[in-house]
Each structure stands twice: as C-alpha cells, then as structure tokens.
Design an enzyme around this catalytic site. Sequence first.
Site, PDB file in Angstrom:
ATOM      1  N   SER A 111      -7.385   3.409   1.117  1.00  6.85           N
ATOM      2  CA  SER A 111      -8.428   2.427   1.390  1.00  6.85           C
ATOM      3  C   SER A 111      -9.690   3.119   1.910  1.00  6.85           C
ATOM      4  O   SER A 111     -10.297   3.890   1.187  1.00  6.85           O
ATOM      5  CB  SER A 111      -7.887   1.375   2.365  1.00  6.85           C
ATOM      6  OG  SER A 111      -8.734   0.257   2.427  1.00  6.85           O
ATOM      7  N   ASN A 135      -5.327   2.929  -3.336  1.00 13.06           N
ATOM      8  CA  ASN A 135      -5.900   1.617  -3.045  1.00 13.06           C
ATOM      9  C   ASN A 135      -7.354   1.737  -2.601  1.00 13.06           C
ATOM     10  O   ASN A 135      -7.779   1.136  -1.605  1.00 13.06           O
ATOM     11  CB  ASN A 135      -5.070   0.888  -1.980  1.00 13.06           C
ATOM     12  CG  ASN A 135      -3.646   0.647  -2.418  1.00 13.06           C
ATOM     13  OD1 ASN A 135      -2.784   1.501  -2.199  1.00 13.06           O
ATOM     14  ND2 ASN A 135      -3.380  -0.499  -3.043  1.00 13.06           N
ATOM     15  N   HIS A 256      -2.091  -4.149  -1.381  1.00 14.01           N
ATOM     16  CA  HIS A 256      -2.951  -3.118  -0.814  1.00 14.01           C
ATOM     17  C   HIS A 256      -2.200  -2.030  -0.049  1.00 14.01           C
ATOM     18  O   HIS A 256      -2.606  -0.876  -0.064  1.00 14.01           O
ATOM     19  CB  HIS A 256      -3.986  -3.769   0.107  1.00 14.01           C
ATOM     20  CG  HIS A 256      -5.112  -2.865   0.494  1.00 14.01           C
ATOM     21  ND1 HIS A 256      -5.987  -2.333  -0.425  1.00 14.01           N
ATOM     22  CD2 HIS A 256      -5.491  -2.367   1.703  1.00 14.01           C
ATOM     23  CE1 HIS A 256      -6.877  -1.575   0.199  1.00 14.01           C
ATOM     24  NE2 HIS A 256      -6.592  -1.563   1.480  1.00 14.01           N
TER      25      HIS A 256
END
Length: 281
Positions: A111, A135, A256
């Site tokens: 992320s 992700n 996620h």
Amino acid sequence: MLTAGSTTRTAAATNAAGALPRKTTASGTAYHEAGSGEPLVLIHGVGMRLEAWAPQIAFLSPGHRVIAVDMPGHGESAKLPTGSRLEEFVAWFGRFLDEMAIDTANLAGHSMGALVSGGAAATFGERISRVAYLNGVYRRDPEAKAAVLARAAAIPVSGVDKEGPLVRWFGEDADSVTARELTREWLNHVDPQGYAVAYAAFAGGDATYADGWKDVAGPALFLTGSDDPNSTPLMATQMAELAPRGYARIVEGHRHMVNLTAPDIVNSLLAEWLSFGEDER
C-alpha cells in the site's frame, strides 16, 4: 489468478506472539531483523506497523536477512514533519539504507509502503535489486482520487477513521476474520499525527513516480487481490506492462490486506520473485 485453498493459514498463528522486538537507528527508525543472507526490506502501509509482515518474516527469514521497518510516525519510528510528501518518505528510506550500511537490497512494500518502494526503485537505481509492489496504487481515476483526497483532508478535523478502512480492506470470508481484528487493533493504537502525514502523502502520491517504471531494471512484482477496490488488478497490470521485467499476480477472492489474508500464496509469490536471477523474468 491465484486462489487460496483450504490449507491457507490466516494471520493467527504468525501473530500469536504479539509485538516483535525492535532496534532503532540513530535517526529514529525502528526495525525488526531476522535471518541472514541477501537483504530483503519490508515496508508496511498507512496505519499499520511492522508486525503486519509477520507471516512473511517467518517464511522468508530462513533464506534472507529480512528487515521490516516501522514507517515514520508508526509503531516506534520517529515522525516526519507535517506536510511531508511521498518524496520525503522515499528520502527517509534512503537514509535508512545508509544507516543500516545496506548497499543493495530487495524491497517489498504494501500500500503506502508500495508507493515508497516504487519511488525508491525509481530513485536509487541499482541499489534496489528488485521490487515487489503489493496492493499499490497507480494513477487513480478522478473519482477515486477525489475520494482519497477527501479522506485525507478529513483526518486533521475528524481524526483517524478506524472502521472505514476495515470495510474497504476486508471481505466477510473466514480468512479475513483474524486479520481484520489485528488491523483494527493496530489502527486503534496508531499515532494520529503520524497517520495524517502518511495518509496525505499516500493520497497525493499515486502519480509521483508513475513514469519511473520504465527505468526499473530488476524484477518487479505487482501483486494485489482480485477484489481490492482501490489497488486494483488493472493498476497492477498497467504497471507490469511498463516495467522491463515487470509481471502481475492477482490473488482471487482477496482484497487489500492480501499478505495477511492469503499468506501462503503471497509467501510463495515472494519466494518466486526472490529467486529470479538477472537473466530471468
């Protein structure tokens, strides 16, 4: 696409021991180190802490020197100043490599950590041997961009949203239950200022290094869940097409936090990525 089978472990076993021991660099970056061999550095996402990599640390440390870091303002790491952009997070990572006397490293980020990893790969050249982008976002469409910027603007006023991310990041499947509760715990203890600074950089950073993939020479893995609404499979495939040695892997049925909800699959894909030699794809 890759599907998690019934033998897939959730995060429960690998996180049962709780907090991992840390050391701290001179400038205040906290990290956990395990194993020996070629360095592999792991950077988590906004609101998390280095324990989010526990399944990967346990699996990969027998063959590598695995170093998981607390991102600035998270876990036990010092904060960056308010207003710091993605570029400042990438510079922070460069200082960390210097402090650890790491000349070259494999780098995996999740992320926001993926954005930092991509920026490092674009900025530091051969110092990053290979990069895994888990992700991670890439050039959000206008609707997604407006939504994430609105969330970032709300944090200084309303504080950390501790439930919204759980809705976006997890499904209702059995593999998500334990990982969701761990994530809720980490969000409940995150430093609000550190979170706000990192989230603002995350919200504004999806295009900062987007043009850099064409110059990333090493193996580049772009991995996400098929049901991740923000770090989408399309983004992963778009980046993979740009990187000379890029390739995408999509984990079917996950969102996620795929490294926690499908750790066996993610561990296998990271091991494959780490095994690629200079002339392999």
